[in-house]
Motif scaffolding. Structure first.
Motif, PDB file in Angstrom:
ATOM      1  N   ILE A  43       0.676  -1.208  -0.001  1.00 34.77           N
ATOM      2  CA  ILE A  43      -0.093  -0.063  -0.025  1.00 34.77           C
ATOM      3  C   ILE A  43       0.997   1.263   0.215  1.00 34.77           C
ATOM      4  O   ILE A  43       0.568   2.108  -0.585  1.00 34.77           O
ATOM      5  CB  ILE A  43      -0.921   0.018   0.870  1.00 34.77           C
ATOM      6  CG1 ILE A  43      -2.061  -1.019   0.975  1.00 34.77           C
ATOM      7  CG2 ILE A  43      -1.686   1.366   1.361  1.00 34.77           C
ATOM      8  CD1 ILE A  43      -2.789  -1.495   2.312  1.00 34.77           C
ATOM      9  N   ALA A  44       2.000   1.256   0.623  1.00 37.63           N
ATOM     10  CA  ALA A  44       3.083   2.096   0.583  1.00 37.63           C
ATOM     11  C   ALA A  44       3.874   2.274  -0.526  1.00 37.63           C
ATOM     12  O   ALA A  44       4.707   3.312  -0.746  1.00 37.63           O
ATOM     13  CB  ALA A  44       3.759   2.127   1.940  1.00 37.63           C
ATOM     14  N   ARG A  45       3.573   1.477  -1.479  1.00 35.36           N
ATOM     15  CA  ARG A  45       4.079   1.390  -3.101  1.00 35.36           C
ATOM     16  C   ARG A  45       5.445   1.175  -2.761  1.00 35.36           C
ATOM     17  O   ARG A  45       6.383   1.570  -3.559  1.00 35.36           O
ATOM     18  CB  ARG A  45       3.880   3.085  -3.620  1.00 35.36           C
ATOM     19  CG  ARG A  45       2.649   2.974  -4.053  1.00 35.36           C
ATOM     20  CD  ARG A  45       2.353   4.047  -5.203  1.00 35.36           C
ATOM     21  NE  ARG A  45       1.355   4.761  -5.188  1.00 35.36           N
ATOM     22  CZ  ARG A  45       0.982   5.789  -4.638  1.00 35.36           C
ATOM     23  NH1 ARG A  45       2.228   6.322  -3.941  1.00 35.36           N
ATOM     24  NH2 ARG A  45      -0.093   6.385  -4.405  1.00 35.36           N
ATOM     25  N   GLN A  46       5.897   0.391  -1.840  1.00 38.55           N
ATOM     26  CA  GLN A  46       7.303  -0.287  -1.885  1.00 38.55           C
ATOM     27  C   GLN A  46       7.338  -1.584  -2.560  1.00 38.55           C
ATOM     28  O   GLN A  46       6.270  -2.107  -2.730  1.00 38.55           O
ATOM     29  CB  GLN A  46       7.681  -0.524  -0.196  1.00 38.55           C
ATOM     30  CG  GLN A  46       7.687   0.761   0.761  1.00 38.55           C
ATOM     31  CD  GLN A  46       7.861   0.471   2.166  1.00 38.55           C
ATOM     32  OE1 GLN A  46       7.718  -0.423   2.729  1.00 38.55           O
ATOM     33  NE2 GLN A  46       7.728   1.844   2.757  1.00 38.55           N
ATOM     34  N   ARG A  47       8.409  -1.703  -2.984  1.00 43.14           N
ATOM     35  CA  ARG A  47       8.632  -2.969  -3.754  1.00 43.14           C
ATOM     36  C   ARG A  47       9.080  -4.084  -3.043  1.00 43.14           C
ATOM     37  O   ARG A  47       9.889  -4.300  -2.090  1.00 43.14           O
ATOM     38  CB  ARG A  47      10.043  -2.907  -4.677  1.00 43.14           C
ATOM     39  CG  ARG A  47       9.838  -1.496  -5.780  1.00 43.14           C
ATOM     40  CD  ARG A  47      11.347  -1.297  -6.476  1.00 43.14           C
ATOM     41  NE  ARG A  47      11.787  -0.631  -5.087  1.00 43.14           N
ATOM     42  CZ  ARG A  47      13.201  -0.166  -5.367  1.00 43.14           C
ATOM     43  NH1 ARG A  47      13.927  -0.352  -6.500  1.00 43.14           N
ATOM     44  NH2 ARG A  47      13.882   0.501  -4.156  1.00 43.14           N
TER      45      ARG A  47
END
Ligand code: ADP
Ligand code: MG
Length: 208
Positions: A43-47
């Motif tokens: 959700i935090a757009r981390q890979r």
């Protein structure tokens, strides 16, 4: 509930790595907790990359699946070193059923964390005899954060920390589910071990 530390999330800051370990008995919610943390990172757009031992194919060859059927796509690997290349471009790496890997997992997790990766490792802390399992004790020692989750004892309803094996195998690794194992508290685990050794003694005596 584990709250993620607020470091290294901004793309401008140098990445800071660390190791989180989630341990407990079977059915204690390790996989659920791992999936929860990884979904939040997504959700935090981390890979995010998830790995599991290739030998653990109980539910699905590739997905990591919890006992209440939550799942997340993962890459099965035979050796921890196989994570290094794909994980180097990740923000977060999740590893489930880590007890099945050898001790080289500790070095690999340290290397990833040293290079700025957040590493979340879930695994059984004890085997069916109540002995520390594989690389988990060392991982707990080097981790920044250790979370012990608990199941419910199926005998008495107390907090369960043991995975009691109902089947009569003496292998450390016996993949199985509710038919082979049950979560038990210390008291009911000891009672079960006692009942098993009495049954073994009777079986031995009737052989002769
Ligand atoms: P683990 O990865 O630790 O084996 P999971 O995350 O796969 O555990 O599953 C946890 C879920 O298992 C719980 O949310 C619950 O639905 C289910 N469950 C089944 N038996 C038990 C038990 N004895 N105690 C707690 N949860 C149980
Ligand atoms: Mg699990």
């Amino acid at each position: 509930m584990f709250i993620e530390p607020r470091v290294g999330t901004s793309r401008e800051l140098p990445r800071r790595g660390w190791i989180e370990v989630v341990v407990g008995s079977m059915f204690s919610g390790k996989t659920e907790e791992l999936i929860r943390r990884l979904n939040r990172a997504k959700i935090a757009r981390q890979r995010v990359e998830i790995f599991k031992p290739a030998l653990d194919t109980r539910y699905h060859a590739e997905d990591v699946v919890s006992h209440n059927a939550n799942s997340i796509r993962s890459t099965p690997i035979a050796f921890p070193q196989e994570m290094l290349l794909p994980a180097s471009s990740c923000d977060v790496v999740g590893i489930d059923e880590a007890q099945f890997f050898d001790n080289s997992l500790v070095e690999v997790c340290n290397q990833l964390a040293d290079h700025g990766v957040r590493v979340i490792v879930a695994g059984l802390d004890m085997d069916y005899l109540g002995q520390p399992f594989g690389p988990m004790p060392q991982l707990m020692a080097v981790a920044e954060y250790v979370t012990k989750v608990h199941a419910v004892c199926v005998r008495c309803g107390d907090i369960a920390t043991y995975s009691f094996r109902k089947a009569a195998s003496a292998e450390q690794v016996l993949l199985g589910e509710t038919d082979s194992y049950e979560a038990r508290c210390r008291h009911c685990f000891l009672e079960g071990q006692q009942e098993k050794s009495e049954a073994d003694a009777v079986a031995e005596a009737t052989k002769h």
